[in-house]
Write a protein that holds these residues in place. Sequence first.
Motif, PDB file in Angstrom:
ATOM      1  N   ALA A 101      13.841  40.693  17.198  1.00  0.00           N
ATOM      2  CA  ALA A 101      14.623  41.535  18.063  1.00  0.00           C
ATOM      3  C   ALA A 101      15.036  42.970  17.460  1.00  0.00           C
ATOM      4  N   ILE A 102      15.332  42.834  15.869  1.00  0.00           N
ATOM      5  CA  ILE A 102      15.870  44.035  15.201  1.00  0.00           C
ATOM      6  C   ILE A 102      14.591  44.855  15.071  1.00  0.00           C
ATOM      7  N   LEU A 103      13.620  44.402  14.753  1.00  0.00           N
ATOM      8  CA  LEU A 103      12.250  45.045  14.292  1.00  0.00           C
ATOM      9  C   LEU A 103      11.874  45.660  15.679  1.00  0.00           C
ATOM     10  N   ALA A 104      11.714  45.039  17.041  1.00  0.00           N
ATOM     11  CA  ALA A 104      11.510  45.418  18.189  1.00  0.00           C
ATOM     12  C   ALA A 104      12.240  46.786  18.432  1.00  0.00           C
ATOM     13  N   LYS A 105      13.646  46.664  18.085  1.00  0.00           N
ATOM     14  CA  LYS A 105      14.327  48.035  18.368  1.00  0.00           C
ATOM     15  C   LYS A 105      13.861  49.136  17.353  1.00  0.00           C
ATOM     16  N   ALA A 106      13.697  48.743  16.203  1.00  0.00           N
ATOM     17  CA  ALA A 106      13.332  49.680  15.161  1.00  0.00           C
ATOM     18  C   ALA A 106      12.180  50.108  15.351  1.00  0.00           C
ATOM     19  N   THR A 107      11.142  49.816  16.002  1.00  0.00           N
ATOM     20  CA  THR A 107       9.787  50.188  16.419  1.00  0.00           C
ATOM     21  C   THR A 107       9.711  51.446  17.279  1.00  0.00           C
ATOM     22  N   THR A 108       9.129  52.290  16.991  1.00  0.00           N
ATOM     23  CA  THR A 108       9.168  53.448  17.616  1.00  0.00           C
ATOM     24  C   THR A 108       8.104  53.952  18.581  1.00  0.00           C
ATOM     25  N   HIS A 109       6.744  53.397  18.144  1.00  0.00           N
ATOM     26  CA  HIS A 109       5.466  53.522  18.947  1.00  0.00           C
ATOM     27  C   HIS A 109       4.591  52.313  18.317  1.00  0.00           C
ATOM     28  N   TRP A 110       3.435  52.623  19.080  1.00  0.00           N
ATOM     29  CA  TRP A 110       2.229  51.867  18.680  1.00  0.00           C
ATOM     30  C   TRP A 110       1.355  52.591  19.382  1.00  0.00           C
ATOM     31  N   ALA A 111      -0.095  52.626  18.603  1.00  0.00           N
ATOM     32  CA  ALA A 111      -1.115  53.422  19.037  1.00  0.00           C
ATOM     33  C   ALA A 111      -2.435  52.745  18.676  1.00  0.00           C
ATOM     34  N   PRO A 112      -3.461  52.634  19.386  1.00  0.00           N
ATOM     35  CA  PRO A 112      -3.479  52.736  20.947  1.00  0.00           C
ATOM     36  C   PRO A 112      -2.917  51.446  21.387  1.00  0.00           C
ATOM     37  N   ASN A 113      -2.582  51.610  22.800  1.00  0.00           N
ATOM     38  CA  ASN A 113      -1.937  50.384  23.493  1.00  0.00           C
ATOM     39  C   ASN A 113      -2.944  49.101  23.324  1.00  0.00           C
ATOM     40  N   PRO A 114      -2.265  48.073  22.534  1.00  0.00           N
ATOM     41  CA  PRO A 114      -3.259  46.875  22.546  1.00  0.00           C
ATOM     42  C   PRO A 114      -3.439  46.221  23.715  1.00  0.00           C
ATOM     43  N   LYS A 115      -4.500  45.486  23.561  1.00  0.00           N
ATOM     44  CA  LYS A 115      -5.045  44.522  24.794  1.00  0.00           C
ATOM     45  C   LYS A 115      -5.068  43.113  24.579  1.00  0.00           C
TER      46      LYS A 115
ATOM     47  N   GLN B 238      -5.571  42.281  29.271  1.00  0.00           N
ATOM     48  CA  GLN B 238      -4.445  43.264  29.718  1.00  0.00           C
ATOM     49  C   GLN B 238      -4.093  44.342  28.851  1.00  0.00           C
ATOM     50  N   VAL B 239      -3.881  45.431  29.176  1.00  0.00           N
ATOM     51  CA  VAL B 239      -3.331  46.621  28.250  1.00  0.00           C
ATOM     52  C   VAL B 239      -1.908  46.603  28.347  1.00  0.00           C
ATOM     53  N   ILE B 240      -1.227  46.343  26.989  1.00  0.00           N
ATOM     54  CA  ILE B 240       0.204  46.101  26.991  1.00  0.00           C
ATOM     55  C   ILE B 240       0.580  47.713  26.410  1.00  0.00           C
ATOM     56  N   PRO B 241       1.572  48.322  27.581  1.00  0.00           N
ATOM     57  CA  PRO B 241       2.225  49.642  27.309  1.00  0.00           C
ATOM     58  C   PRO B 241       3.434  49.419  26.246  1.00  0.00           C
ATOM     59  N   PHE B 242       3.548  50.554  25.647  1.00  0.00           N
ATOM     60  CA  PHE B 242       4.764  50.363  24.725  1.00  0.00           C
ATOM     61  C   PHE B 242       6.058  50.256  25.491  1.00  0.00           C
ATOM     62  N   SER B 243       6.774  49.300  24.980  1.00  0.00           N
ATOM     63  CA  SER B 243       8.267  49.270  25.405  1.00  0.00           C
ATOM     64  C   SER B 243       8.877  48.148  24.553  1.00  0.00           C
ATOM     65  N   GLU B 244      10.203  48.196  24.507  1.00  0.00           N
ATOM     66  CA  GLU B 244      10.825  47.257  23.573  1.00  0.00           C
ATOM     67  C   GLU B 244      10.694  45.673  23.771  1.00  0.00           C
ATOM     68  N   GLU B 245      10.518  45.487  24.887  1.00  0.00           N
ATOM     69  CA  GLU B 245      10.290  44.309  25.563  1.00  0.00           C
ATOM     70  C   GLU B 245       8.744  43.567  24.938  1.00  0.00           C
TER      71      GLU B 245
END
Length: 137
Positions: free
Chosen positions: A83-97, A101-108
């Motif tokens: 949960a902490i790491l997810a909140k501290a993560t700012t972005h990912w590139a490209p969106n993983p699949k 299914q392509v997974i867009p960046f969001s905290e969840e």
Amino acid sequence: MASEDFVDLSGLESLIQSQEQGIEVEILNEQGKPIGLKIGFVGPDSDRMQKAMRDVAAEFAKAAAERSSLDPAKDDSDERMIAILAKATTHWAPNPKIGGQVIPFSEENVRNLYSKFRIIREQVEVRAVRRSSFTKG
């Protein structure tokens, strides 16, 4: 007494700045080869990471208070770290699949990715908690 009666803290100041800006790491597979995914996150002393730790502590305290005292206490340290790491993560590139299914960046989605793939989470965690990851070298 030496002519320099002061300690220059500009090195520590730039360390804080680089932690606020964050870094981006290339995720590797079990053979140590890049898989093509880059994940960005901030450092342990950054405002965002400090807030993440406070928010997650509050979230888990609330969940514990809502659980019946008859429920067995569970070790949720892994879930907390995710949960902490997810909140501290700012972005990912490209969106993983995942599963086609392509997974867009969001905290969840970051939280789910770190829960599902320990190999990814550990690579982020080992660098996110170390100040030395954020020194310009």
